[in-house]
Write a protein that holds these residues in place. Sequence first.
Motif, short mmCIF file in Angstrom:
data_model
loop_
_atom_site.label_atom_id
_atom_site.label_comp_id
_atom_site.label_asym_id
_atom_site.label_seq_id
_atom_site.Cartn_x
_atom_site.Cartn_y
_atom_site.Cartn_z
N UNK A 67 32.82 27.62 35.74
CA UNK A 67 33.10 28.52 36.87
C UNK A 67 33.84 27.76 37.98
N UNK A 68 33.35 26.55 38.27
CA UNK A 68 33.91 25.76 39.38
C UNK A 68 35.30 25.21 39.07
N UNK A 69 35.62 25.05 37.79
CA UNK A 69 36.86 24.36 37.43
C UNK A 69 37.92 25.22 36.75
N UNK A 70 37.58 26.44 36.41
CA UNK A 70 38.56 27.30 35.72
C UNK A 70 39.74 27.61 36.66
N UNK A 71 40.95 27.67 36.08
CA UNK A 71 42.13 27.80 36.94
C UNK A 71 42.34 29.21 37.48
N UNK A 72 41.71 30.20 36.85
CA UNK A 72 41.79 31.60 37.30
C UNK A 72 40.38 32.17 37.28
N UNK A 73 39.94 32.85 38.34
CA UNK A 73 38.57 33.40 38.34
C UNK A 73 38.37 34.37 37.18
N UNK A 74 37.28 34.19 36.44
CA UNK A 74 36.91 35.12 35.36
C UNK A 74 35.43 35.45 35.50
#
Length: 235
Positions: A67-74
């Motif tokens: 969650x903290x590192x994903x490049x686009x919020x999912x």
Amino acid sequence: MAEQIQENYKKVRETIDETCKRIGRKPEEVTLIAVSKTKPLSDIEKLIEIDVNEFGENKPQELRDKFDNVNTPVRFHMIGHLQTNKIKYIINKAVLIHSVDSIKLAQAIEKEAAKKDIQVDVLIEVNYAEEDSKFGVKKEEAVNLIKEIASSFRHIHIRGLMTIAPFVENPEENRPVFQGMHQLLLDIKSQNIDNVDMSILSMGMTNDYIVAVEEGATMVRVGTAIFGERDYNLT
């Protein structure tokens, strides 16, 4: 490999859509959760490229880190067993906790949610087949647990039910489990319990998701058919 993951996802989604059309359901009634547990963030980001935004994780710390590192919020779903001392990692990161099966766990979720003054959407996990190896409340205890949680905790919103069916070679063997879960959902829904809407039925995985969709699943949790086999030595 990355393109293969995208193709795998499309194939599963098409199978769900075709199943829905065949039985007279709307494809949009079924959410496909790509179970990304143990898989690298790069795999998730490959699916984001084709507009996938529903992912399932089993471990709270892994969900938090992705969650903290994903490049686009999912949207990350907590689908694994949740220990009370791990709730803090996912309380404002998981869009839905699929695995609530006790008052003790609900109490701990309420405590963390109250600190942040947020509403937490949850599903009640039912061990419908009563397997010793699985978590979840017994089917005959589900209603009382739901009533107790709904009346006691104002920061928790029960949205439906979840089950992990037995692992079987022939998915038809799980049809009675899925039928029973759907009926249980309808029975609880008919009681019109405050703060309970029973709109979600999370059931079905790689080996049996087609049967689950045929029997009323609104969420299926598919990992291996999308990402390939997992190497648990890496975790």
